[in-house]
Design a protein around this motif. Sequence first.
Motif, PDB file in Angstrom:
ATOM      1  N   HIS A 261     -42.590  94.110  74.560  1.00 56.68           N
ATOM      2  CA  HIS A 261     -42.627  94.238  73.103  1.00 56.68           C
ATOM      3  C   HIS A 261     -43.679  93.320  72.495  1.00 56.68           C
ATOM      4  O   HIS A 261     -44.438  93.715  71.610  1.00 56.68           O
ATOM      5  N   ASP A 262     -43.721  92.090  72.994  1.00 53.53           N
ATOM      6  CA  ASP A 262     -44.693  91.123  72.460  1.00 53.53           C
ATOM      7  C   ASP A 262     -46.124  91.569  72.727  1.00 53.53           C
ATOM      8  O   ASP A 262     -46.981  91.488  71.848  1.00 53.53           O
ATOM      9  N   ILE A 263     -46.360  92.048  73.934  1.00 57.23           N
ATOM     10  CA  ILE A 263     -47.721  92.458  74.308  1.00 57.23           C
ATOM     11  C   ILE A 263     -48.156  93.696  73.514  1.00 57.23           C
ATOM     12  O   ILE A 263     -49.291  93.787  73.047  1.00 57.23           O
ATOM     13  N   ILE A 264     -47.219  94.628  73.329  1.00 53.13           N
ATOM     14  CA  ILE A 264     -47.548  95.819  72.530  1.00 53.13           C
ATOM     15  C   ILE A 264     -47.902  95.408  71.103  1.00 53.13           C
ATOM     16  O   ILE A 264     -48.884  95.888  70.527  1.00 53.13           O
ATOM     17  N   ASN A 265     -47.122  94.483  70.540  1.00 51.73           N
ATOM     18  CA  ASN A 265     -47.405  94.012  69.181  1.00 51.73           C
ATOM     19  C   ASN A 265     -48.757  93.321  69.102  1.00 51.73           C
ATOM     20  O   ASN A 265     -49.486  93.462  68.121  1.00 51.73           O
ATOM     21  N   LEU A 266     -49.078  92.561  70.133  1.00 49.97           N
ATOM     22  CA  LEU A 266     -50.313  91.775  70.114  1.00 49.97           C
ATOM     23  C   LEU A 266     -51.544  92.624  70.388  1.00 49.97           C
ATOM     24  O   LEU A 266     -52.568  92.494  69.718  1.00 49.97           O
ATOM     25  N   VAL A 267     -51.453  93.451  71.407  1.00 49.42           N
ATOM     26  CA  VAL A 267     -52.644  94.150  71.907  1.00 49.42           C
ATOM     27  C   VAL A 267     -52.771  95.538  71.292  1.00 49.42           C
ATOM     28  O   VAL A 267     -53.880  96.018  71.046  1.00 49.42           O
ATOM     29  N   GLY A 268     -51.627  96.172  71.031  1.00 46.39           N
ATOM     30  CA  GLY A 268     -51.654  97.537  70.512  1.00 46.39           C
ATOM     31  C   GLY A 268     -51.361  98.535  71.620  1.00 46.39           C
ATOM     32  O   GLY A 268     -51.941  98.458  72.701  1.00 46.39           O
ATOM     33  N   LYS A 269     -50.452  99.454  71.357  1.00 51.98           N
ATOM     34  CA  LYS A 269     -49.981 100.381  72.385  1.00 51.98           C
ATOM     35  C   LYS A 269     -51.107 101.273  72.914  1.00 51.98           C
ATOM     36  O   LYS A 269     -51.115 101.654  74.088  1.00 51.98           O
ATOM     37  N   ASP A 270     -52.071 101.595  72.049  1.00 50.81           N
ATOM     38  CA  ASP A 270     -53.159 102.484  72.463  1.00 50.81           C
ATOM     39  C   ASP A 270     -54.116 101.832  73.456  1.00 50.81           C
ATOM     40  O   ASP A 270     -54.917 102.508  74.088  1.00 50.81           O
ATOM     41  N   LYS A 271     -54.031 100.497  73.575  1.00 51.50           N
ATOM     42  CA  LYS A 271     -54.930  99.814  74.510  1.00 51.50           C
ATOM     43  C   LYS A 271     -54.221  99.432  75.802  1.00 51.50           C
ATOM     44  O   LYS A 271     -54.745  98.676  76.613  1.00 51.50           O
ATOM     45  N   LEU A 272     -53.001  99.948  75.970  1.00 51.44           N
ATOM     46  CA  LEU A 272     -52.185  99.546  77.112  1.00 51.44           C
ATOM     47  C   LEU A 272     -51.687 100.750  77.900  1.00 51.44           C
ATOM     48  O   LEU A 272     -51.336 101.773  77.326  1.00 51.44           O
ATOM     49  N   GLU A 273     -51.642 100.559  79.200  1.00 47.02           N
ATOM     50  CA  GLU A 273     -50.894 101.480  80.039  1.00 47.02           C
ATOM     51  C   GLU A 273     -49.684 100.714  80.550  1.00 47.02           C
ATOM     52  O   GLU A 273     -49.814  99.601  81.053  1.00 47.02           O
ATOM     53  N   LEU A 274     -48.501 101.267  80.365  1.00 41.62           N
ATOM     54  CA  LEU A 274     -47.272 100.594  80.772  1.00 41.62           C
ATOM     55  C   LEU A 274     -46.768 101.225  82.065  1.00 41.62           C
ATOM     56  O   LEU A 274     -46.563 102.433  82.130  1.00 41.62           O
ATOM     57  N   VAL A 275     -46.602 100.398  83.087  1.00 36.55           N
ATOM     58  CA  VAL A 275     -46.168 100.921  84.379  1.00 36.55           C
ATOM     59  C   VAL A 275     -44.916 100.178  84.834  1.00 36.55           C
ATOM     60  O   VAL A 275     -44.934  98.960  85.020  1.00 36.55           O
ATOM     61  N   ASN A 276     -43.835 100.907  85.005  1.00 41.40           N
ATOM     62  CA  ASN A 276     -42.602 100.336  85.548  1.00 41.40           C
ATOM     63  C   ASN A 276     -42.624 100.543  87.056  1.00 41.40           C
ATOM     64  O   ASN A 276     -42.339 101.627  87.551  1.00 41.40           O
ATOM     65  N   ILE A 277     -42.986  99.463  87.771  1.00 43.86           N
ATOM     66  CA  ILE A 277     -43.110  99.614  89.226  1.00 43.86           C
ATOM     67  C   ILE A 277     -41.751  99.579  89.906  1.00 43.86           C
ATOM     68  O   ILE A 277     -41.652  99.796  91.101  1.00 43.86           O
ATOM     69  N   GLY A 278     -40.691  99.293  89.130  1.00 47.29           N
ATOM     70  CA  GLY A 278     -39.355  99.437  89.680  1.00 47.29           C
ATOM     71  C   GLY A 278     -39.018 100.918  89.856  1.00 47.29           C
ATOM     72  O   GLY A 278     -38.324 101.309  90.782  1.00 47.29           O
ATOM     73  N   GLU A 279     -39.542 101.739  88.949  1.00 48.65           N
ATOM     74  CA  GLU A 279     -39.312 103.187  89.019  1.00 48.65           C
ATOM     75  C   GLU A 279     -40.471 103.917  89.699  1.00 48.65           C
ATOM     76  O   GLU A 279     -40.276 104.757  90.557  1.00 48.65           O
ATOM     77  N   THR A 280     -41.698 103.562  89.266  1.00 46.02           N
ATOM     78  CA  THR A 280     -42.882 104.235  89.824  1.00 46.02           C
ATOM     79  C   THR A 280     -43.361 103.431  91.025  1.00 46.02           C
ATOM     80  O   THR A 280     -44.377 102.744  90.986  1.00 46.02           O
ATOM     81  N   ARG A 281     -42.610 103.530  92.113  1.00 45.51           N
ATOM     82  CA  ARG A 281     -42.800 102.617  93.238  1.00 45.51           C
ATOM     83  C   ARG A 281     -44.100 102.876  93.985  1.00 45.51           C
ATOM     84  O   ARG A 281     -44.607 101.988  94.678  1.00 45.51           O
ATOM     85  N   ASN A 282     -44.672 104.040  93.833  1.00 45.81           N
ATOM     86  CA  ASN A 282     -45.930 104.303  94.531  1.00 45.81           C
ATOM     87  C   ASN A 282     -47.116 103.586  93.872  1.00 45.81           C
ATOM     88  O   ASN A 282     -48.242 103.708  94.327  1.00 45.81           O
TER      89      ASN A 282
END
Lengths: 77, 77
Positions: free
Chosen positions: A19-40
């Motif tokens: 949440h903090d990073i999205i607020n700071l950087v902006g969602k459009d400049k980020l790719e969010l990867v949950n490596i707990g789910e997207t294990r590959n």
Amino acid sequence: MSKSIFYHAGCSVCVSAEHDIINLVGKDKLELVNIGETRNRIAEAEQAGVKSVPALVTTNGNVLHINFGASMEDVKG
Amino acid sequence: MSKSIFYHAGCSVCVSAEHDIINLVGKDKLELVNIGETRNRIAEAEQAGVKSVPALVTTNGNVLHINFGASMEDVKG
């Protein structure tokens, strides 16, 4: 790459930092990867130098480890 | 407060993280504080929850510890 990549594993520390990073950087400049789910994508994260999550890999390839949620070993566990 | 505050101590880890954070967040949204030099702001940083530098205190008061440069004890040394 044109976006920074935020790797996380869904843990509470990760979600808070996300949440903090999205607020700071902006969602459009980020790719969010949950490596707990997207294990590959764990191998890719490790290759980028990610040692723990949450971590932000910037567009120039630097790794910012943010607080401490879980080690990569824990995520793989 | 309207800007996030980046606390650092001039160490190499700090300088590297500072460049990344400025690129990500934008210099106009950041206050940069070198608590190695501006020592009268150490107490304020500690009160905000800063345990090590570099650290970013967001506008909503969350503390993001980034990588690990130096503990507050080392800075106070």
